[in-house]
Each structure stands twice: as C-alpha cells, then as structure tokens.
Scaffold this active site. Structure first.
Site, short mmCIF file in Angstrom:
data_model
loop_
_atom_site.label_atom_id
_atom_site.label_comp_id
_atom_site.label_asym_id
_atom_site.label_seq_id
_atom_site.Cartn_x
_atom_site.Cartn_y
_atom_site.Cartn_z
CG HIS A 1 -3.61 -22.39 28.19
ND1 HIS A 1 -4.08 -21.76 29.33
CD2 HIS A 1 -2.52 -23.08 28.58
CE1 HIS A 1 -3.29 -22.08 30.35
NE2 HIS A 1 -2.34 -22.87 29.93
CD GLN B 1 4.26 -29.99 35.58
OE1 GLN B 1 3.97 -30.88 34.79
NE2 GLN B 1 4.35 -28.72 35.20
CD GLU C 1 9.09 -18.56 21.33
OE1 GLU C 1 8.98 -17.35 21.57
OE2 GLU C 1 9.53 -19.02 20.26
NE ARG D 1 2.33 -21.38 39.65
CZ ARG D 1 2.81 -22.23 38.76
NH1 ARG D 1 2.99 -21.84 37.52
NH2 ARG D 1 3.11 -23.48 39.10
P1 AMP Z 1 0.38 -24.66 31.54
O1 AMP Z 1 -1.08 -24.93 31.58
O2 AMP Z 1 0.80 -23.46 32.32
O3 AMP Z 1 1.20 -25.88 31.86
O4 AMP Z 1 0.71 -24.30 30.05
C1 AMP Z 1 0.38 -25.15 28.99
C2 AMP Z 1 1.09 -24.67 27.73
O5 AMP Z 1 0.66 -23.35 27.43
C3 AMP Z 1 2.62 -24.61 27.90
O6 AMP Z 1 3.22 -25.04 26.70
C4 AMP Z 1 2.86 -23.15 28.16
O7 AMP Z 1 4.14 -22.72 27.79
C5 AMP Z 1 1.79 -22.50 27.29
N1 AMP Z 1 1.50 -21.16 27.77
C6 AMP Z 1 1.23 -20.77 29.04
N2 AMP Z 1 1.07 -19.43 29.11
C7 AMP Z 1 1.25 -18.97 27.85
C8 AMP Z 1 1.23 -17.67 27.26
N3 AMP Z 1 1.00 -16.57 27.99
N4 AMP Z 1 1.45 -17.57 25.93
C9 AMP Z 1 1.69 -18.68 25.18
N5 AMP Z 1 1.73 -19.92 25.67
C10 AMP Z 1 1.52 -20.08 26.99
#
Ligand code: AMP
Length: 282
Positions: free
Chosen positions: A37, A61, A150, A189
């Site tokens: 993030h 979601q 990605e 997670r």
């Molecule tokens: P989330 O909080 O899991 O909904 O993720 C928020 C944003 O961070 C989304 O655009 C994800 O794709 C991105 N994201 C989550 N994990 C990673 C990672 N390991 N590397 C790059 N971006 C990430």
C-alpha cells in the site's frame, strides 16, 4: 495529519485547498496497511499535488461473512504508517453509513465479461461490490489519478473498464506487486498467517515462476497440470484455481497466440485464509 470520517469534511477541505492546477492522487484501500500500500502512496506523492488514501472495509465486496468479520481493522496503526511517508497525506476513513447512506447494497455491473472469470467465478458478487464502492469513492474524492496494485490484476482491469463505461474523468495507474523477501505477495490477509505458514507460502511465488519458465515451451494445459500437481503434493495449501489468461480479456488461454500477452493467476487457501497472486508470462 488529517483524518476525515465524513465525506462532507473531506470535500470541504479539498475545495479549500485545491487550486486550478492542483492534481489529486487517490489510493483506495481496506486498511491493515503494508509496504505494498505504501508503495502506491509514494507513487501518488511523486506525481500529484494532493494525495488522499481511503481506508474502508467495504462490506458489499465480501461474499464470505467470515472473511468480512475477520478482516483486520487497524486504523491507528495505519495512520502511524502513513505518517512515516508524509504527514501531508489526507486520510479518509468513513463509516459504512457515510458511504452507503442506509442502503448497503451493490449496483449490478456489466464489465464485458471481465467479471465472470477467476475471482468473479469464485467470489459471486465481488466485482459488483468493488465497482459500487470505487465509483462512490471517485465521486467523493474526484481524483485526477488513482493508483491500484497489479496484485489484484483482475480488479485493476475492471476499474479501468468502469472508468471507460461510466466515462469518469480519472486516470487509472497500475503499480507492481510488492513482495516479502521470500516472494510472498504482501497482503493484509498475511497478518492472519502464522510464521510457519508465511514461510511455507513462498511455494506460491516459486510455483508461479516455474510456471512462467514452463510456459516458454509447454502448452497452457501442461503448465496448469504442473501447478495442480505441485499443490496436490503439499498438504498445507489448497489450490482454489490456477488460470492462464489473456491479459486484456482475462479469457482462459486455450491455444497460445504470439501476439497476445498472457498472465498466470492463482488463488490458494491456507487454513481458510485465501491468498492470491499473479505473474506476467510473456
Ligand atoms: P486492499 O487494501 O487489499 O484492498 O488493497 C488496496 C490496494 O493496494 C489495491 O489496489 C491493491 O491491489 C493494492 N495492493 C495490495 N497488496 C499489494 C502489494 N503487495 N503490492 C502492490 N499493491 C498492493
């Protein structure tokens, strides 16, 4: 460091602080922030006058109520992590009420079939929830640029489709996957994994890299068989799907076409915790 819980307060602040040539970079997240993030935030800071991050665990979601209940919520900690990058970042951490105004329901979307593959197949309604919340957040923040990882490649393609279909004035920027030293893709997670599980989860990225190598000479079917076997031999992990798909349409690769770009996608369970990963193949 400013943390807004209400959209009206965030919007008032943005109105007062944006000039004609300001650009707003936006990073939507569900919190439990990690270095993945933060890499998105850094990209936004480099390219925009103002950076906004949203922290919102979006109920619509989640197709699995247990997953929603157990999703880590660590706002104070998250704010501390954001501070280490910049105190200028604006945090929007709304309640469900502030976003959904009493109607916690998702809109139904047609993303030209992107929504029917992989995550869409295994998590019914997931992308309707994603589309609904992303559109609402874009309407609130009105960003110039929005940054998505990605890691959730299908989500990234779907958000691009949402912008195209709804004619939204925002540029979507995809950012590379940030990984642990052992190759495990960083994820909120992962906080629920034991040290041993985290360590052993390196099998995911290792197998994806082997799949990439094999894809040079073998068919998609042969590569899929190899991956299925690798996970059958491992009792800690349960493979939900492995898929080789066209990057643009996300349709399964049946026969390789040298003019197309392909990507491998995987979802794996470790003791009910679901992990996903993806890698570009050519
Ligand atoms: P989330 O909080 O899991 O909904 O993720 C928020 C944003 O961070 C989304 O655009 C994800 O794709 C991105 N994201 C989550 N994990 C990673 C990672 N390991 N590397 C790059 N971006 C990430």
């Amino acid at each position: 460091m400013l943390v807004f819980n209400k959209k009206v307060d965030l919007q008032t602040h943005l109105k007062q602080n944006c000039s004609n040539n300001s650009t707003i970079g936006f990073v939507p997240t569900m919190g439990a922030l990690h270095k993945g993030h933060l890499s998105l935030l850094k990209k936004s800071l480099e390219n925009n006058t103002i950076t906004v991050i949203s922290i919102f665990v979006n109920p619509t979601q989640f197709n699995n109520p247990e997953d929603l209940k157990k999703y880590p919520r660590t706002l104070e900690n998250d704010v501390e992590k954001i501070k280490t990058i910049s105190k200028e970042i604006l945090v929007y951490a709304p309640s469900v009420e502030d976003i959904y105004e009493g109607k916690t329901k998702s809109q139904h979307y047609n993303f030209d079939g992107l929504e029917n593959q992989m995550e869409g197949k295994f998590r019914p309604g997931h992308f309707d929830g994603v589309g609904t919340v992303v559109k609402k957040l874009f309407e609130i923040v009105n960003p110039t640029n929005a940054y998505f990882g990605e890691k959730d490649f299908q989500q990234l393609q779907i958000v691009k489709k949402l912008v195209e279909k709804e004619k939204l004035a925002v540029t979507i920027i995809g950012c590379p996957i940030y990984r642990e030293a052992n190759g495990l893709a960083m994820s909120s997670r992962n906080e629920r994994l034991t040290e041993e599980q985290k360590d052993k989860a390196s099998i995911i990225y290792k197998t994806m890299n082997e799949a990439k190598k094999l894809f040079g000479t073998k068919s998609a079917k042969e590569v899929s068989e190899f991956v299925t076997k690798a996970f059958k031999n491992n009792t800690m992990f349960e493979l939900e799907y492995f898929e080789i798909a066209d990057e643009a349409t996300l349709l399964t690769c049946k026969r390789k076409n040298k003019n197309k770009k392909y990507r491998a996608f995987i979802a794996v369970f470790v003791n009910k915790i679901r992990l996903i990963d993806t890698i570009s193949l050519n």
